[in-house]
Every structure is written in structure tokens, then in C-alpha cells.
Design an enzyme around this catalytic site. Structure first.
Site, PDB file in Angstrom:
ATOM      1  N   CYS A   2      -1.839   7.480  41.250  1.00  0.00           N
ATOM      2  CA  CYS A   2      -1.805   6.740  42.505  1.00  0.00           C
ATOM      3  C   CYS A   2      -3.208   6.499  43.050  1.00  0.00           C
ATOM      4  O   CYS A   2      -4.114   7.280  42.826  1.00  0.00           O
ATOM      5  CB  CYS A   2      -1.005   7.517  43.533  1.00  0.00           C
ATOM      6  SG  CYS A   2       0.630   7.945  42.961  1.00  0.00           S
ATOM      7  N   ARG A  27      -6.664   2.938  36.780  1.00  0.00           N
ATOM      8  CA  ARG A  27      -6.041   4.263  36.719  1.00  0.00           C
ATOM      9  C   ARG A  27      -4.578   4.190  36.280  1.00  0.00           C
ATOM     10  O   ARG A  27      -3.976   5.218  35.994  1.00  0.00           O
ATOM     11  CB  ARG A  27      -6.103   4.915  38.108  1.00  0.00           C
ATOM     12  CG  ARG A  27      -7.521   5.176  38.571  1.00  0.00           C
ATOM     13  CD  ARG A  27      -7.578   5.272  40.074  1.00  0.00           C
ATOM     14  NE  ARG A  27      -6.798   6.373  40.565  1.00  0.00           N
ATOM     15  CZ  ARG A  27      -7.304   7.546  40.907  1.00  0.00           C
ATOM     16  NH1 ARG A  27      -8.585   7.751  40.809  1.00  0.00           N
ATOM     17  NH2 ARG A  27      -6.535   8.491  41.352  1.00  0.00           N
ATOM     18  N   LYS A 486      -9.067  15.273  16.680  1.00  0.00           N
ATOM     19  CA  LYS A 486      -9.970  14.719  17.705  1.00  0.00           C
ATOM     20  C   LYS A 486     -11.286  14.279  17.073  1.00  0.00           C
ATOM     21  O   LYS A 486     -11.795  13.210  17.363  1.00  0.00           O
ATOM     22  CB  LYS A 486     -10.275  15.737  18.809  1.00  0.00           C
ATOM     23  CG  LYS A 486      -9.191  16.046  19.808  1.00  0.00           C
ATOM     24  CD  LYS A 486      -8.918  14.949  20.811  1.00  0.00           C
ATOM     25  CE  LYS A 486      -7.831  14.039  20.304  1.00  0.00           C
ATOM     26  NZ  LYS A 486      -6.468  14.328  20.671  1.00  0.00           N
TER      27      LYS A 486
HETATM   28  C1  F6R Z   1      -4.296  11.312  19.381  1.00  0.00           C
HETATM   29  C2  F6R Z   1      -3.179  10.638  19.993  1.00  0.00           C
HETATM   30  C3  F6R Z   1      -2.047  10.267  19.109  1.00  0.00           C
HETATM   31  C4  F6R Z   1      -0.724  10.355  19.864  1.00  0.00           C
HETATM   32  C5  F6R Z   1       0.439   9.807  19.020  1.00  0.00           C
HETATM   33  C6  F6R Z   1       1.759   9.985  19.724  1.00  0.00           C
HETATM   34  O1  F6R Z   1      -5.332  11.563  20.292  1.00  0.00           O
HETATM   35  O2  F6R Z   1      -3.168  10.385  21.166  1.00  0.00           O
HETATM   36  O3  F6R Z   1      -2.001  11.032  17.956  1.00  0.00           O
HETATM   37  O4  F6R Z   1      -0.478  11.690  20.196  1.00  0.00           O
HETATM   38  O5  F6R Z   1       0.213   8.448  18.762  1.00  0.00           O
HETATM   39  O6  F6R Z   1       1.735   9.378  20.950  1.00  0.00           O
HETATM   40  P1  F6R Z   1       2.777   9.743  22.072  1.00  0.00           P
HETATM   41  O7  F6R Z   1       2.497  11.124  22.529  1.00  0.00           O
HETATM   42  O8  F6R Z   1       2.517   8.735  23.169  1.00  0.00           O
HETATM   43  O9  F6R Z   1       4.134   9.603  21.466  1.00  0.00           O
END
Ligand code: F6R
Length: 609
Positions: A2, A27, A486
């Protein structure tokens, strides 16, 4: 997350509010609104709209909000779905309120106010505060500032409020507890905002409001007090950042800003869930049929998969329910054996990952119940699931997930404690210790992220490496995988995460004097074994960066560098040990000059198979 802006002066408020909100768009938000006091009508007009600011501007063309005092808000839904009705500002009688954060005791207050005759028009926790202030005025508070102060005594949680009254239109009253709040100073006009960015086009002279402070803003001045009314003095500061820097809160990249936001994100995810009186966790009223859960299957992708692997460790340890973890992209292609008695937990920060969605469809088709853990209210995955539990990390803009991950780990701990209390496998005493450690995490996380200078120096030394190995055991193994992911994602350095005990079954062949090896070795039952693995690396001249617990005076003798994290319960330690790994990746990538917030080939939300 927000965004807040308020204006009081002699110019038309609406364009200033919209301009400020536009600066906060980055944001992320799902609805927007303004309340502007109209001098001629003696009333404020509230105009709100689900969706983007352009929609609000269209509405404002049809029903202009004219006046020189006003408040505006962009909402990122937490309590109540995104809708016109749930958008801020909320009005009760003459009172308009905008709010960032979460009112923890909103259910009890809603009941109390309803009993006193309040009529609610939204599902939000925020509207409660508008009614509280109105009731305080009816009960005899002499002015808006006093009414807000009395109302603040009743609310618990994290918040930044701005309140405007049709009865006292020359005043805006704002208050802060854990959510950011800044005052902008002009000449015969003043501003309130959640973020300097929102007001930087109007003024660079600002006052940052501290925790537990409230402020009364008029055209000619500001008066800051604590919540008891004791005056506070504060010198204004001149902001010298550019507006792009300001959007990043002065950080060089969104990723770094988000790494630093983690203590706040974790605190927000805990709000309203930790029940210290009963040594229990409330999952926002979800009624999981725990007695009939025979098995839990986590499904997720990428970073969320790593959080799920930690979830396996936590749920098995605390609730003694058998757990499996599956990659969503693999799950439905192996005709999984599922049925009633299985609870599938689908973990997705975006709530939009196609592979995870398809895995949920498969699970539901086979009769399993599905609980979604997501960071985005009303996104596709929670809507598809039978139950939804939300992390409150706020929008994550950097493509590499950081605060979404740590809040997922917190969600895992909350789920495990909730289940453990109901299966009877987690004692009240142990639950009490874990909850105390959970609540203490944000300040420990702050210690780690604020000590980043050492990590920056290490990153500089290893920035030219061709590869990197990450090792961990138990719940630190998924953290090793996450550290490697990472580093790969943002620095493009090849990295592998391994269970430390597996090293001698293959990856040991990689080790020579050029290979940095990050060993995650907090104190715990597998500490000694991990130290043996560390010695194996050292015997082959590998360069060791150890992540260790404060007070560990031995590990330095086996390592080239030691990064210390505070002590906490073993089960919660991944939430601390991952932080240095995020910072290490960040600084290596920064050293290499890669596009950290938008690494090549990656997308924030993966909506293709
Ligand atoms: C790595 C990253 C991705 C997501 C993956 C799943 O930094 O962000 O590996 O974790 O694409 O994404 P979600 O959690 O949105 O289903």
C-alpha cells in the site's frame, strides 16, 4: 504494498495526490482512491476504484474531487479482496482514513463496534479505525488529534494511518507503528506520505516519523507527539536522492532493498497468527481437518520449492505427519497416487505459476484437499485451492526472490506449529519456545542484513570465481540449494547446492584451490558431521566460507571466512542462514555488473509450462 499520500495547502489536492500515488505505483497495488474535502459542500468526496490509477482518474473526470485538503491511497489487498468497496479511503461519518499495515485485533474490534451500532461497508481491517475515531469524537474527544490518540490505544498491529475529518478540515492526523511515514514540508502547505518518493516532486524538506509517534499536520506546521501526547522535536532533513533512488529507498537495486525489508516482512507475516497466550498459531481461521490428514505433499517451483523442502523438515519434526515434496512441473506427469487423506500444499509467491496451477488441478481431480500458500491475495492459485494462507511480504519487484522466500519459511513454521499442536506431537512448552524465537526473528534478521560490509568484502574476493559449491545438512540443505540458485540467477556463475553428506559421492571431484565452498553450519545435531565435510574440502585446498552461529569459536580454525548469524531454534535457523547467502549473491553480481533486478532470461512470474 500500500501507498499513502496526504496534502493540505492552497492548491488543488487531487492532482498532487494522483501524482504522488503514481510515484508509488512501482510498489504494486490492486486499487486506489482519494478523499478530498470540498469547502463549498462542507463534505469530503471519496472516489475509489479497483484496478490501476488510470481507472481512478477516469472516475475522477466523471465525479471531480475538488478541494485543497485530501488523502490518497494505493491498496495491495491483505484483508478483503481487491474491490471498489475495500479500497481506501474508508469513511465513517465525517472521518476518512487511509492505512498501511495490518490491524491485528480487527475481528474483536469489529464486533465491539458493531455492538455499538457501527455499520460496516467493507471487509477491511482499516474501516474499523475510521469507526473508532468517529466513536471517540462522539464520546467527547475535543478534537481530531485526541480522537485519533484514543483510538490508537485500542488497536494492535503494524500501521501507518492518515485521518481527515470533515468537521476539522484544516488538519490531517497521522500515526506510525512499524509502517513507514514521512512528512513533507512546503510553504503554507504540507504533505504526508508512506514513502519519500511520493512527495519528492513537491518538496525535498522532510521529517521522518519514528515508531510510536503521531503527527498533526496543518497548512502552517506539524506537531509530533508520542501516542501518550508527549511532544517530540525533530529537525527536518533535506533529501538529496534522485527520484529513481528514492523509489528504491536509497538502495542501489530493488533486490537489495527487499533483502533489507525482510525483518519487516517477517514481522508482518507473524502479525495476528502467533497466539502467545495459548502457545498456539492461528492460520487466519482456516479449519484444516488435521485429524484426517494422513500425508502432506508440498508442490512448488524454484525458490518456493526450496521453502517447501524446509516445510517438510518442519512439519515432520513438529507434527509427525509424513511429508513429500514434489516439483510442480513434474508432479502431474507421473500420475501421482493421491486421495482423500492427502493435503496438498501448493506454495507460490506470485500465485500465478502455471506448473503449480496444473499440479493443483491434478490433485483436486484425485480427491486431495489443497492449501495454497501465496503472497498475492486473490491470485489464481489461492482461488483454485480449497484453503489459502498468505505471507505478507508485500510486492517483490526484484526477479530473484528474497523476502517472499523468508516469509514462506515463516509460513512453514506457522503451519508446522499449528499442525503439531493439533496432532499433539508438539508440546505446549516447545511451542512456547518456538513462538518466542519466531517473534524474536525480525531483530535478529536486522542484525544480519545490517552487517553486510563483511559479506561485501568476501564477495569482492570471489567475484571472479567460475563456480561455487553450497553445502548444508538437514533444513540447511534446501538453504544450500537456495544459495546456489540465487548466485546462478543474478551473477550467472555456475553454482551447485548439495547435501553436505553427498559431497564425497561426486562433487568432491570439483574441489581445488579455485573453488569457493559455502558451508552452512549453524549449531545443531549435524554440526560435527558438517565440520568433517568442511575438513574434507579444506584438505583439497577449497576456499571455505562458513555460515555459523554466534559464539562458535571453533569453526574459524577450519574456514577462510566465517559469517556469523544469531542463535535461534534449529527449526527456524534457515530464516537466518539464508540472509548472508542472498547478500553474497547480490554483492558478487553487483561486482560483476549484471542486471540484478532483471536478470537475463528470467521472469518474475512464470505463466507458461
Ligand atoms: C527464484 C524465483 C523462482 C520462483 C519460481 C516459482 O528467485 O523467484 O524460482 O520461486 O518461479 O515462483 P512462484 O513462487 O511465484 O510460484
Amino acid at each position: 504494498m500500500c501507498g499513502i499520500i496526504g496534502y493540505i495547502g492552497n492548491r488543488q489536492a487531487t492532482p498532487i495526490l494522483i501524482g504522488g500515488l503514481r510515484k508509488l505505483e512501482y510498489r504494486g497495488y490492486d486499487s486506489a482512491g482519494v478523499s478530498v474535502w470540498n469547502e463549498t459542500e462542507g463534505n469530503s468526496r471519496v472516489v475509489r476504484c479497483r484496478g490501476k490509477l488510470a481507472g481512478l482518474e477516469e472516475k475522477l473526470k466523471a465525479e471531480p474531487a475538488v478541494g485543497t485538503v485530501g488523502i490518497g491511497h494505493t491498496r495491495w489487498a491483505t484483508h478483503g479482496r481487491p474491490s471498489d468497496q475495500n479500497s481506501h479511503p474508508h469513511k465513517a461519518g465525517p472521518i476518512s482514513v487511509i492505512h498501511n499495515g495490518i490491524i491485528e485485533n480487527h475481528l474483536a474490534l469489529r464486533q465491539e463496534l458493531a455492538g455499538a451500532g457501527a455499520k460496516f461497508s467493507s471487509e477491511t481491517d482499516t474501516e474499523i479505525f475510521a469507526h473508532l475515531v468517529e466513536h471517540a469524537l462522539i464520546a467527547g474527544a475535543p478534537d481530531l488529534t485526541t480522537a485519533v490518540r484514543r483510538s490508537l490505544q485500542k488497536v494492535r498491529g503494524s500501521f501507518a494511518f492518515v485521518v481527515m475529518s470533515d468537521k476539522e478540515p484544516g488538519t490531517l492526523v497521522a500515526a506510525k507503528n512499524s509502517s513507514p511515514l514521512v512528512i513533507g514540508l512546503g510553504d503554507g502547505e504540507n504533505y504526508v506520505a508512506s514513502d519519500v518518493t511520493a512527495i519528492l516532486a513537491e518538496t525535498r524538506k522532510v521529517i521522518f516519523i519514528d515508531e510510536g509517534e503521531m503527527v498533526t499536520v496543518t497548512r502552517s506546521g506539524v506537531a509530533i507527539t508520542d501516542f501518550e501526547g508527549n511532544p517530540k522535536t525533530r529537525e527536518p532533513k533535506m533529501i538529496t536522492w534522485s527520484s529513481v533512488q528514492a523509489e528504491k529507498g536509497g538502495f542501489k537495486h530493488y533486490m537489495l532493498k527487499e533483502i533489507h525489508e525482510q525483518p519487516r516482512a517477517v514481522a508482518d507475516t507473524l502479525v495476528g497468527r502467533v497466539d502467545l497466550e495459548n502457545d498456539d498459531v492461528s492460520l487466519d481461521g482456516l479449519e484444516l481437518d488435521v485429524a484426517n490428514i494422513k500425508r502432506i505433499i508440498f508442490i512448488a517451483c524454484g525458490t518456493s520449492y526450496h521453502a517447501s523442502m524446509v516445510g517438510e523438515f518442519l512439519v515432520e519434526a513438529m507434527a509427525r505427519i509424513p511429508v513429500e515434496v514434489d516439483l510442480a512441473s513434474e508432479f502431474r506427469y507421473r500420475d501421482p497416487i493421491l486421495g482423500p487423506g492427502d493435503l496438498v500444499v501448493a506454495v507460490s509467491q506470485s500465485g500465478e505459476t502455471l506448473d503449480t496451477m496444473e499440479a493443483i488441478r491434478e490433485a483436486k481431480k484425485k480427491g486431495a484437499k489443497v492449501l495454497a500458500i501465496s503472497n498475492v491475495l486473490e491470485s489464481s492459485i489461492p482461488r483454485l485451492a480449497d484453503y489459502a494462507f498468505y505471507t505478507h511480504a508485500g510486492p517483490e519487484i526484484g526477479v530473484a526472490s528474497t523476502k517472499a522466500f523468508t516469509t514462506q519459511l515463516v509460513a512453514m513454521a506457522l503451519l508446522a506449529i499449528h499442525l503439531g499442536r493439533r496432532t499433539g506431537k508438539l508440546t505446549k512448552e516447545r511451542a512456547r519456545e518456538l513462538l518466542a524465537d519466531l517473534v524474536a526473528l525480525p531483530s535478529k534478521m536486522r542484525d544480519v542484513v545490517e552487517g553486510s560490509a563483511q559479506i561485501q568484502a568476501i564477495a569482492r574476493r570471489y567475484g571472479a570465481a567460475n563456480g561455487c559449491l553450497f553445502l548444508g545438512r538437514g533444513a540447511q540443505y534446501p538453504i544450500a540449494l537456495e544459495g546456489a540458485l540465487k548466485l546462478k540467477e543474478i551473477s550467472y556463475i555456475h553454482a551447485e547446492g548439495y547435501a553436505a553428506g553427498e559431497m564425497k559421492h561426486g562433487p568432491i571431484a570439483l574441489i581445488d584451490e579455485h573453488l569457493p565452498v559455502v558451508v552452512i553450519a549453524p549449531r545443531g545435531p549435524s554440526y560435527e558431521k558438517t565440520i568433517s565435510n568442511l575438513a574434507e574440502v579444506r584438505a583439497r585446498q577449497g576456499k571455505i566460507i562458513a555460515i555459523a552461529t554466534r559464539g562458535d569459536n571453533d569453526i574459524g580454525g577450519h574456514s577462510d571466512d566465517v559469517i556469523i548469524v544469531p542463535d535461534t531454534a534449529l527449526e527456524l535457523s534457515p530464516i537466518l542462514t539464508v540472509l548472508p547467502l542472498q547478500l553474497l549473491s547480490y554483492y558478487v553480481a553487483d561486482f560483476k555488473g549484471t542486471d540484478i533486478d532483471q536478470p537475463r532470461n528470467l521472469a518474475k512470474s512464470v505463466t507458461v509450462e
